[in-house]
Design a protein around this motif. Structure first.
Motif: not given
Length: 106
Positions: A28, A94, A97
């Motif tokens: 990630v 995150f 993403l």
């Protein structure tokens, strides 16, 4: 077997994956980025405990599609980096993403 870290740091798979989708295990926060950030923090004299807590926070693996991997690596240019302005010390793990519109399901 090739990615035993998944047992410890797996956070989910992309909702776009079906049984026939070619997949890729994605860090990630890219490993190269984390290594460089750890080196920077060591030079700055940051404690081992803080560095360890940041690694624990950001070392996550998600299963994404090969198409999503291509978008991250080549279209967005984030193969080994995070979005501009992102900070290791307080950034959203995150963010990369999310900005690439990759949604995860457990």
């Amino acid at each position: 077997m090739l990615h035993p870290e998944i047992q410890f740091v797996f956070v989910g798979k992309s909702v776009s994956i079906s049984k026939d989708t070619p997949t890729h295990p994605e860090h990630v926060v890219p490993c190269a980025f984390m290594i460089n950030e750890c080196k920077r923090l060591i030079k700055e004299g940051v404690s081992d405990e803080l560095i360890a807590s940041l690694l624990e926070k950001h070392w996550k693996v998600a299963l994404i599609s090969k198409e999503e991997q291509h978008r991250l690596d080549f279209e967005l240019g984030w193969k080994s980096t995070m979005p501009s302005g992102w900070r290791f010390e307080d950034g959203d793990t995150f963010a990369r993403l999310k900005l690439a519109n990759i949604d995860l399901a457990k």
